[in-house]
Design an enzyme around this catalytic site. Structure first.
Site, PDB file in Angstrom:
ATOM      1  N   ASN A 128       0.855  -1.190   0.000  1.00 35.89           N
ATOM      2  CA  ASN A 128       0.000   0.000   0.000  1.00 35.89           C
ATOM      3  C   ASN A 128       0.890   1.240   0.000  1.00 35.89           C
ATOM      4  O   ASN A 128       1.310   1.718   1.039  1.00 35.89           O
ATOM      5  CB  ASN A 128      -0.914  -0.013   1.233  1.00 35.89           C
ATOM      6  CG  ASN A 128      -1.937   1.114   1.212  1.00 35.89           C
ATOM      7  OD1 ASN A 128      -1.907   1.969   0.343  1.00 35.89           O
ATOM      8  ND2 ASN A 128      -2.839   1.105   2.168  1.00 35.89           N
ATOM      9  N   ASN A 133      -5.737   6.488  -1.217  1.00 35.11           N
ATOM     10  CA  ASN A 133      -6.681   5.988  -2.230  1.00 35.11           C
ATOM     11  C   ASN A 133      -7.273   4.630  -1.843  1.00 35.11           C
ATOM     12  O   ASN A 133      -7.838   3.941  -2.694  1.00 35.11           O
ATOM     13  CB  ASN A 133      -6.008   5.919  -3.611  1.00 35.11           C
ATOM     14  CG  ASN A 133      -4.866   4.895  -3.677  1.00 35.11           C
ATOM     15  OD1 ASN A 133      -4.730   4.038  -2.814  1.00 35.11           O
ATOM     16  ND2 ASN A 133      -4.043   4.999  -4.704  1.00 35.11           N
ATOM     17  N   ASP A 134      -7.167   4.253  -0.576  1.00 33.75           N
ATOM     18  CA  ASP A 134      -7.667   2.934  -0.157  1.00 33.75           C
ATOM     19  C   ASP A 134      -9.159   2.774  -0.434  1.00 33.75           C
ATOM     20  O   ASP A 134      -9.632   1.673  -0.738  1.00 33.75           O
ATOM     21  CB  ASP A 134      -7.401   2.713   1.334  1.00 33.75           C
ATOM     22  CG  ASP A 134      -5.921   2.506   1.617  1.00 33.75           C
ATOM     23  OD1 ASP A 134      -5.127   2.524   0.662  1.00 33.75           O
ATOM     24  OD2 ASP A 134      -5.560   2.330   2.798  1.00 33.75           O
ATOM     25  N   GLY A 153      -5.955  -2.390   0.254  1.00 35.28           N
ATOM     26  CA  GLY A 153      -5.280  -1.131  -0.053  1.00 35.28           C
ATOM     27  C   GLY A 153      -4.007  -1.238  -0.868  1.00 35.28           C
ATOM     28  O   GLY A 153      -3.366  -0.218  -1.140  1.00 35.28           O
ATOM     29  N   ASP A 155      -1.674  -1.164  -3.992  1.00 36.79           N
ATOM     30  CA  ASP A 155      -1.889  -0.287  -5.141  1.00 36.79           C
ATOM     31  C   ASP A 155      -0.663  -0.207  -6.040  1.00 36.79           C
ATOM     32  O   ASP A 155       0.369  -0.841  -5.771  1.00 36.79           O
ATOM     33  CB  ASP A 155      -2.319   1.112  -4.686  1.00 36.79           C
ATOM     34  CG  ASP A 155      -1.373   1.735  -3.659  1.00 36.79           C
ATOM     35  OD1 ASP A 155      -0.178   1.379  -3.652  1.00 36.79           O
ATOM     36  OD2 ASP A 155      -1.828   2.578  -2.863  1.00 36.79           O
ATOM     37  N   ASP A 320      -6.992 -14.278 -19.033  1.00 41.25           N
ATOM     38  CA  ASP A 320      -7.767 -15.075 -18.087  1.00 41.25           C
ATOM     39  C   ASP A 320      -8.747 -15.989 -18.836  1.00 41.25           C
ATOM     40  O   ASP A 320      -9.312 -15.603 -19.865  1.00 41.25           O
ATOM     41  CB  ASP A 320      -8.528 -14.109 -17.167  1.00 41.25           C
ATOM     42  CG  ASP A 320      -9.260 -14.801 -16.048  1.00 41.25           C
ATOM     43  OD1 ASP A 320      -8.609 -15.450 -15.224  1.00 41.25           O
ATOM     44  OD2 ASP A 320     -10.503 -14.693 -16.002  1.00 41.25           O
ATOM     45  N   GLU A 349      -4.486 -18.622 -20.085  1.00 41.26           N
ATOM     46  CA  GLU A 349      -4.805 -19.571 -19.019  1.00 41.26           C
ATOM     47  C   GLU A 349      -5.740 -20.643 -19.597  1.00 41.26           C
ATOM     48  O   GLU A 349      -6.904 -20.380 -19.864  1.00 41.26           O
ATOM     49  CB  GLU A 349      -5.489 -18.865 -17.848  1.00 41.26           C
ATOM     50  CG  GLU A 349      -5.869 -19.822 -16.734  1.00 41.26           C
ATOM     51  CD  GLU A 349      -6.861 -19.225 -15.734  1.00 41.26           C
ATOM     52  OE1 GLU A 349      -6.776 -19.563 -14.545  1.00 41.26           O
ATOM     53  OE2 GLU A 349      -7.721 -18.426 -16.161  1.00 41.26           O
TER      54      GLU A 349
END
Length: 608
Positions: A128, A133-134, A153, A155, A320, A349
């Protein structure tokens, strides 16, 4: 005066009619020169469209009047700002659109390859760097570090602050889990249910922060891989309240979940119904399944991918749930990207436990060619190897026909099925599997795993925190295998990002990982050399990586007893050599004599 106010109102009202433009801008000199711009706003389709100094090749309306898809020809058009005019009767308004210059030699960018070691970061759980900006007033879920399944949090700033740590570890590329906005009410930290695919989630940072991450990596000759999702969005995606077309997503009508039976995508005996439900069914109820067979959807996804590569100067994609997308459309998507960037790399994947089934999805697969199919996908993930490690092969102390280290040997014996064995992603774990240090809590087995990943063919991938012994039990939920990295948060009692902050046990894990992957960086013989391996005896696996200039001998003793390896058996690989130096201990061996190996240990010998 009233007349002036009336005309001002009309002008403001008309401008407000466009609330979204995607892509927000484009680039000159792209192979993908016919750009389909999506204009979104209340009844925007009622307007006629013209452009200054641009050729409009097509204007497509859908059953939803709030969308207008305008295709422009950008071939040989210099960078600049261009004006679209929207006219409805006597009312009209204008909208600017920009073509930007590409970076020098952008089309020739080199993607990640077998010379790299990829570090997989769970973006919300690594570090974090900006506590401010959490949480965001614009997004639903707020930070709650006490909830193992909530947002904590981590980032982009946290990643940037610890790039020196990753360099010291030996990583040359990072793969953060998706960073685009995910506005789900809960569980949004994993970000695979995205709500805006042109915008970085505010709790991770800004689009500009993402570009800064890319720039900082490139200053260190490191690479950035974007985790891209083609199969689905989140149900909070802004379009879900106002779909461009009914068939933008798969509807049955409404929701139907996939069976997850990926085998139906190549099984010649599969029913059409089973294949459809697997491919078109939703991954989970909160992730609407995109209909890539709709040309508007497919083009949207192609342009979004190309836009991010140019905008953030990317070095690769990890895609993904690759086989869950429309089979032919995902091949078109992949080819469009590789045509634009011939040296780029994309790993898909394909979570399957059969070498043939995984190989089916790699570009130019002879297996897929039987069905006249080519995915155009350069790289696939070696889930076969991962499953063997995850199932506890290093706990199998005695050698049997189908038990012990021979299982790794058998896996590589099927390498003939892969068109490009050097472009396989090899790994022991990721953010969806059991933690490596959970199924191998013993340091010796972690070390053996890293020795295998550092010397086998392919591109090794390490999951964050394993290099300091981090564990986690998937049986307790995904949150447990996605724990916070110690020291990533202000006020943490310990900082494992520094040697001084690591415990002696953590330092032991870090040192062996760093030693192996720092050595690997310069070893072309490992990156692209041939593999010759020998059928394991007494649970000892011996293989060589070699080219015209050098040779490396790897010996892995998976038994609980000291073993002696006699050199005569390996004469075809040892004929030119007399000595071998272990890269970990720097101990030299006369390889013309028998070599003793302690239980659950091994050597990586550079031959001289």
């Amino acid at each position: 005066m009233k007349k002036l106010i009336f005309f001002l109102f009309l002008s403001i009202s008309s401008i407000a009619q466009i609330t979204r433009i995607e892509p927000p801008f484009w680039y000159s000199d792209m192979n993908h020169a016919d750009v389909q711009i999506m204009f979104y706003g209340k009844n925007i389709a009622q307007n006629e469209v013209s452009a200054t100094n641009l050729i409009i090749k097509n204007v497509q309306k859908t059953e939803n009047p709030n969308y207008l898809f305008v295709t422009i020809d950008t071939k040989n058009v210099a960078p600049g700002t261009f004006v679209f005019t929207f006219k409805n009767g006597k009312k009209s308004f204008t909208q600017n659109y920009t073509l930007k210059a590409r970076k020098k030699d952008s089309a020739l960018r080199k993607g990640f390859d077998s010379s790299d070691m990829i570090y997989l970061i769970m973006s919300d759980r690594f570090a974090n760097g900006n506590p401010n900006n959490d949480s965001s007033p614009n997004l639903i879920e707020k930070a709650d570090r006490t909830n193992k399944d909530g947002r904590h949090g981590g980032d982009i700033e946290g990643m940037i602050q610890h790039l020196d740590y990753l360099q010291e570890l030996g990583a040359t590329a990072i793969w953060p889990t998706p960073l685009c906005e995910d506005n789900d009410e809960k569980g949004s930290y994993h970000t695979y249910g995205q709500s805006d695919v042109y915008k970085i989630d505010e709790r991770f940072g800004t689009n500009e922060d993402y570009v800064r991450l890319s720039n900082e990596l490139h200053k260190r000759n490191m690479k950035l891989i974007k985790d891209y999702v083609t199969n689905h969005w989140g149900y909070k995606h802004w379009m879900m309240d106002d779909l461009p077309t009914y068939d933008w997503i798969h509807q049955f009508p409404g929701y139907k979940q996939t069976t997850y039976r990926m085998t139906t995508q190549f099984d010649p005996n599969a029913s059409a119904l089973d294949a459809k439900i697997c491919m078109d069914g939703w991954f989970v109820k909160s992730m609407p399944d995109l209909n890539q067979s709709n040309p508007l959807v497919l083009n949207y996804l192609i342009q979004n991918a190309l836009w991010w590569i140019e905008y953030a100067d990317l070095d690769g994609f990890r895609v993904d749930t690759y086989p869950y997308a429309d089979k032919n459309a995902i091949a078109t998507w992949t080819k469009a990207i590789m045509d634009e960037y011939p040296n780029f790399n994309i790993v898909g994947e394909a979570w399957l436990y059969s070498t043939a089934q995984i190989a089916y999805w790699q570009k130019d697969s002879k297996v897929a060619a039987i069905q006249s199919y080519n995915s155009h996908l350069p790289s696939v993930m070696d889930f076969m190897l991962q499953s063997i490690l995850n199932e506890g092969v290093l706990h199998e102390d005695k050698s049997e026909w189908q038990k012990g280290i021979v299982r790794v040997y058998n896996s590589l014996a099927s390498d003939f099925l892969y068109p490009d064995i050097n472009n396989l992603l090899i790994f022991a774990e990721n953010h969806d599997t059991q933690r490596l240090n959970q199924f191998y809590p013993e340091f010796e087995k972690y070390k053996l795993t890293m020795m295998l990943l550092a010397t086998m063919r392919g591109i090794p991938q390490l999951y964050y925190g394993s290099e300091i012994g981090m564990a986690g039990d998937k049986n307790k939920g995904d949150g447990d295998i996605r724990r916070d990295f110690p020291g990533g948060w202000p006020g943490d009692s310990q900082n494992a990002f520094t040697q001084a902050g690591r415990t002696p046990e953590q330092q032991k894990y870090f040192e062996i990982t760093s030693q192996l992957f720092q050595w690997r960086k310069a070893k072309k013989v490992i990156h692209t050399g041939k593999t010759t391996h020998y059928v394991p005896e007494n649970n000892v696996y011996v293989y060589f990586r070699h080219n015209e200039n050098e040779s490396v001998m790897v010996l892995i003793n998976n038994s609980n007893e000291k073993q002696t390896v006699s050199p005569e058996r390996f004469a075809e690989n040892l004929a030119k050599y007399a000595q071998g130096k272990d890269i970990l201990t720097q101990k030299s061996f006369d390889i013309r004599k028998p070599i003793e190996i302690e239980p659950k240990s091994g050597f990586i010998l550079e031959l001289k």
